[in-house]
Scaffold this motif. Structure first.
Motif, PDB file in Angstrom:
ATOM      1  N   GLU A 184       3.870  -4.750   0.763  1.00 62.04           N
ATOM      2  CA  GLU A 184       5.025  -3.954   1.585  1.00 62.04           C
ATOM      3  C   GLU A 184       5.590  -3.084   0.546  1.00 62.04           C
ATOM      4  OE1 GLU A 184       9.519  -4.290   3.195  1.00 62.04           O
ATOM      5  OE2 GLU A 184       8.434  -6.076   2.818  1.00 62.04           O
ATOM      6  N   SER A 236       6.662  -6.568   6.928  1.00 60.66           N
ATOM      7  CA  SER A 236       5.851  -7.642   6.678  1.00 60.66           C
ATOM      8  C   SER A 236       5.732  -8.496   7.696  1.00 60.66           C
ATOM      9  CB  SER A 236       6.799  -8.552   5.541  1.00 60.66           C
ATOM     10  OG  SER A 236       6.461  -7.556   4.134  1.00 60.66           O
ATOM     11  N   VAL A 278       0.780  -6.522   6.555  1.00 60.34           N
ATOM     12  CA  VAL A 278       1.697  -5.488   6.700  1.00 60.34           C
ATOM     13  C   VAL A 278       1.642  -4.478   7.705  1.00 60.34           C
ATOM     14  CG1 VAL A 278       2.749  -5.645   4.357  1.00 60.34           C
ATOM     15  CG2 VAL A 278       0.769  -3.979   4.781  1.00 60.34           C
TER      16      VAL A 278
END
Length: 228
Positions: A62, A76, A102
Motif C-alpha cells: 500500500e 489494503s 491492494v
C-alpha cells in the motif's frame, strides 16, 4: 517497447507482518500528523481506474503504490480466493485461498497500467514462491490481476521481457496472472498502517527499507512529497 527495470531485492528478516499486527496505533510525530492524506470520497474515486496487485504484506505494498504520482488512493484487502468476507486472522493463518492484496485507484492520464505493472515487479521479488521477505505462506504470494485482455497482455508481455533479459539471473518468475473477480477491503486498522505506525518493529525493519529501496529505483514515478 516495455521498459525493463532491474531492482536488487534484499529484504530484512526476523520479523513478520502477521506477528506484529496490533489494532492500536503507534505514536505519530506531530510533523507526520500535519501530513495526513486527504481521502477522496467513494463518488470521487469512481472517476478513476482501478488495478489490483498482491506482493507480500499489504502494509508495504500500500505504501509503495501510495507514493506514485497519478495514484489517488490505495486500499489494503484480500483477493485471489473464493471465501466470502474473509477476516484477517483467517487469511494470515492461511485458512483461505486469498492473498493480501491492494486496490489501486489511479488516473490513466497521469500514469498508465503498464507503469503500474513496472512498479509491481520493481518493488518485490516475484521469484519467491508463496513468500516475500520474512512472510511465508500462500497469503503472501505474488499476483498480478487483470480485468480485461489488454491488461492480461500487458502483464504477460512484461514478464516475457523480464525473462528475456534474465533480470532474475535464471530464477523463475512465480507471479500468478489471474483474472480479477472480487476484492474485500481489509479491516480499518490495516489501512495506511505504515504511515500511522512508524514505530512498529516490522514497519521499521521491513516496510520502510523496502519502500526506500523502491524509491531509489523509481524516482521519476514518485509524487513530489514522496521524493525524499
Amino acid at each position: 517497447m516495455l521498459k525493463v527495470i532491474i531492482v536488487a531485492i534484499s529484504l530484512l528478516f526476523g520479523t513478520s507482518c502477521q506477528s506484529n499486527t496490533k489494532k492500536t496505533e503507534s505514536p505519530v510525530r506531530e510533523t507526520q500528523k500535519k501530513k495526513e492524506i486527504v481521502k477522496l470520497s467513494v463518488q470521487e474515486l469512481d472517476n478513476y481506474e482501478t488495478a489490483y496487485f498482491a506482493s507480500g504484506c499489504f502494509w508495504c505494498v500500500e505504501a509503495i503504490f501510495e507514493s506514485i504520482k497519478g495514484v489517488k488512493e490505495v486500499v489494503s484487502g484480500y483477493s485471489g480466493g473464493t471465501k466470502k468476507n474473509p477476516k484477517y486472522e483467517q487469511v494470515a493463518a492461511g485458512k483461505t485461498n486469498h492473498a493480501e492484496a491492494v486496490k489501486v485507484y489511479y488516473d490513466p492520464e497521469v500514469i498508465s497500467f503498464t507503469a503500474l505493472v513496472q512498479v509491481f515487479f520493481g518493488s518485490h521479488d516475484p521469484t519467491t514462491l508463496n513468500s516475500q521477505g520474512p512472510d511465508h505462506g500462500p497469503q503472501y504470494r505474488s499476483i498480478a490481476f487483470y480485468k480485461n485482455e489488454n491488461e492480461k497482455k500487458t502483464i504477460e508481455s512484461y514478464i516475457k521481457a523480464l525473462e528475456e533479459n534474465d533480470v532474475y539471473n535464471g530464477r523463475t518468475i512465480t507471479t500468478q496472472v489471474i483474472e480479477f473477480e472480487k476484492f474485500y477491503d481489509a479491516e480499518a486498522y490495516h489501512q495506511d498502517y505504515e504511515r500511522k505506525n512508524p514505530n512498529n518493529s516490522y514497519i521499521r525493519n521491513v516496510s520502510i527499507p523496502r519502500l526506500n529501496r523502491f524509491k531509489e529505483n523509481f524516482t521519476d514515478y514518485l509524487k513530489e512529497d514522496s521524493n525524499h
